[in-house]
Design an enzyme around this catalytic site. Structure first.
Site, PDB file in Angstrom:
ATOM      1  N   LYS A  16       0.833  -1.206   0.000  1.00 51.73           N
ATOM      2  CA  LYS A  16       0.000   0.000   0.000  1.00 51.73           C
ATOM      3  C   LYS A  16       0.869   1.259   0.000  1.00 51.73           C
ATOM      4  CE  LYS A  16      -3.686  -2.136   2.793  1.00 51.73           C
ATOM      5  NZ  LYS A  16      -4.544  -2.826   1.870  1.00 51.73           N
ATOM      6  N   GLU A  75      -2.914   6.208   8.802  1.00 53.86           N
ATOM      7  CA  GLU A  75      -3.876   6.930   7.971  1.00 53.86           C
ATOM      8  C   GLU A  75      -4.867   7.600   8.900  1.00 53.86           C
ATOM      9  OE1 GLU A  75      -6.084   4.529   5.161  1.00 53.86           O
ATOM     10  OE2 GLU A  75      -4.402   4.492   3.767  1.00 53.86           O
ATOM     11  N   HIS A  87     -14.216  -5.089   8.199  1.00 54.97           N
ATOM     12  CA  HIS A  87     -13.585  -4.394   7.066  1.00 54.97           C
ATOM     13  C   HIS A  87     -13.596  -5.235   5.799  1.00 54.97           C
ATOM     14  CE1 HIS A  87     -12.390  -1.336   9.817  1.00 54.97           C
ATOM     15  NE2 HIS A  87     -11.614  -2.147  10.491  1.00 54.97           N
ATOM     16  N   ARG A 101      -6.103  -7.987  -9.393  1.00 55.34           N
ATOM     17  CA  ARG A 101      -6.710  -9.294  -9.717  1.00 55.34           C
ATOM     18  C   ARG A 101      -8.186  -9.072 -10.000  1.00 55.34           C
ATOM     19  NH1 ARG A 101      -9.588  -9.811  -4.809  1.00 55.34           N
ATOM     20  NH2 ARG A 101      -8.519  -8.802  -3.102  1.00 55.34           N
TER      21      ARG A 101
END
Ligand code: ADP
Ligand code: ADP
Ligand code: MG
Length: 503
Positions: free
Chosen positions: A118, A202, A237, A294
């Site tokens: 990420k 974040e 999540h 993907r």
């Protein structure tokens, strides 16, 4: 151009079947692999050939990249489709497949590597005008320095694993006092789950929607987006219900997010099907989260609204063919919903359930698509993801897609195992969902304990009676038009009150 004539699907269950079906339609011969737990599985019977790769644990079977490549060579296979999960995001595997002279149906190993992290992904898109969630752009290692950054960003913050996926490796930190402990937990979780302890910060967006954009690129530099998917109904999540298009995107916002997604794909020279994930906050600001390199579980909703077969597109791109359409050729047609039917107990924190599908009857009829890999009498193995099926409905508009999903859930008969079916019906009837005003906190905010408790008997009877009345009205409605000044249907409702004595 490298024509694919024989494809091995390095996966199991519903996604293996999904890929095999498209290959069959394209006249491509197919090879399935399976573990000892999956001898009876549908994907094994469906493929032209099937090879056992090892014992049930995935590390000894579906993750044995070396063995899978050997099988390809033994059977004269020329391409490998990884599905999702397992080896699908493993750049090392993609590289080994290519080194063996085979086609990997997916992006380049370099693109996978870049987007698999990420942090690297955020760095890669820095040259484009793509909004990122405020936070750190490097892995955090020094606790005091990280705390200072967290204070700057403003609590609550999220500590995330750079290599994370599947909703794992994320911790919310509400204040500075909790920071150190949560960071240590995050690092050890990331290390054990992903073999990489890199974590970053974040800002925690309080009420976000998860909106993602499907992209498709070819080897000739063309990249298009296939609009958005709304994936805000989540537990842990992770997505449970998805839809396309989103109820909240305007054409203008859709175009901007679509462009941002295409830019992200361009930043890594992306080829094939991929997904760029964003969070959308209450003010309709969007932020790039990550890219999944993907096919995604929820790809059917995009297929339904675009009329495309994404697996076929993946295969054609892997063959080196140029995309047969441009952005301006693409249109959204109708509305699609997907419910992930998991072997989980929604009344018990969505705890995975195991057992045998004692009854298993699929829904049918207009606008209903079931992608699954099981039959009645089969067992859900404990070794793998607990998803039984993807139940997809399609309608002319959102209301029709919802009505069809509710009807399909009712027709779907599963016993022997707890599933997310009743939860799906609950969500689809909920005013927050129906109105389109919901976010990723739906379960916390709108799904109280006991929400699925069976209705009291008299309540259930009343519902049956009401449904019966509605049906009778439909079939026995007087043909005569309403009298002048009378609301259409008024005669009928008078008839209902008088004749049946209900209400
Ligand atoms: P999607 O992003 O396609 O909606 P999920 O995030 O639910 O799907 O993941 C799809 C499949 O891949 C699931 O089987 C999930 O368990 C698995 N998966 C996703 N990311 C990872 C990861 N980093 N490590 C292991 N499994 C993963
Ligand atoms: P994964 O790799 O596990 O899919 P993502 O970064 O895609 O991780 O996030 C998964 C989900 O976690 C999102 O859909 C969202 O619900 C939640 N999430 C992630 N980042 C944030 C954030 N900064 N603020 C609030 N929620 C977040
Ligand atoms: Mg994600």
């Amino acid at each position: 151009m490298k024509k694919i004539t024989k494809l091995l699907v390095a996966n199991r269950g519903e996604i293996a079947l999904r890929v095999l079906r498209s290959a069959k339609e394209m006249g491509i011969r197919t090879v399935a692999i399976y573990s000892e737990a999956d001898r009876q599985a549908l994907h094994v019977r469906y493929a032209d050939e099937a090879v056992c790769v090892g014992p049930p644990p995935s590390a000894q079977s579906y993750l044995r990249g070396d063995r899978i490549i050997e099988i390809c060579q033994e059977l004269g296979v020329d391409a490998v489709h990884p599905g999702y999960g397992f080896l699908s995001e493993n750049a090392g595997f993609a590289r080994a497949v290519r080194a063996a002279g085979l086609v990997f149906v997916g992006p380049s190993p370099e693109a996978m590597e870049l987007m698999g992290s990420k942090l690297a992904a955020k760095a890669a898109v820095a040259g484009f005008d793509i909004p990122l969630v405020p936070g750190t752009d490097e892995a955090i290692t020094d606790v005091p320095a990280a705390k200072a950054i967290a204070a700057q960003v403003g609590f609550p913050i999220l500590i995330k694993a750079s290599a994370g996926g599947g909703g794992k490796g994320m911790r919310v930190v509400n204040n500075a006092a909790e920071f150190e402990e949560q960071m240590q937990l995050a690092v050890s979780e990331a290390t054990s789950a992903f073999g990489d302890g890199a974590v970053f910060i974040e800002k925690y967006i309080g009420s976000p929607r998860h909106i993602e954009i499907q992209v498709l690129g070819d080897e000739h530099g063309h990249i298009v987006h296939l609009f958005e998917r709304e994936c805000s109904i989540q537990r842990r999540h992770q997505k449970v219900i998805e839809e396309a298009p989103s109820a909240v995107l305007t054409p203008e916002l859709r175009a901007r997010m679509g462009q941002a997604a295409v830019d992200v794909a361009r930043a890594c020279h992306y080829t094939g099907a991929g997904t760029v994930e964003f969070l959308l906050d209450e003010n309709h600001q969007f932020y790039f989260l990550e890219m999944n390199t993907r096919l995604q579980v929820e790809h059917p909703v995009t297929e339904q609204i675009t009329g495309l077969d994404l697996v076929k597109e993946q295969i054609r791109v892997a063959e080196g063919q140029p995309l047969p359409f441009r952005q301006e050729d693409l249109r959204i047609q109708g509305h699609a919903l997907e419910l992930r039917v998991y072997a989980e107990d929604p009344q018990n924190n969505f705890l995975p359930d195991i057992g045998t599908l004692t009854t298993y009857v699929r829904p049918q009829g207009p606008g209903v698509r079931v992608d699954d890999g099981f039959e009645q009498g089969m067992e859900i193995p404990i070794y793998y993801d607990p998803m039984i099926a993807k139940l997809v409905t399609f309608g002319a508009d959102r209301a029709e897609a919802i009505a069809r999903m509710l009807r399909a859930i009712e027709e779907y008969k599963i016993t022997g195992i707890e599933t997310t079916l009743a939860f799906g019906a609950y969500v689809l009837r909920h005013p927050a969902f129906v109105s389109g005003h919901f976010d990723t906190n739906f379960i916390r905010d709108h799904f109280p304990a006991g929400a699925l408790a069976p209705a009291a008997p008299d309540e259930a009877t009343a519902r049956v009676a009401a449904a019966l009345v509605a049906t009778l009205l439909e079939t026995q409605k007087p043909a005569a038009p309403a009298a002048p000044g009378e609301m259409p249907g008024a005669a009928a409702s008078g008839w209902r009150r008088n004749r049946l004595g209900v209400r």
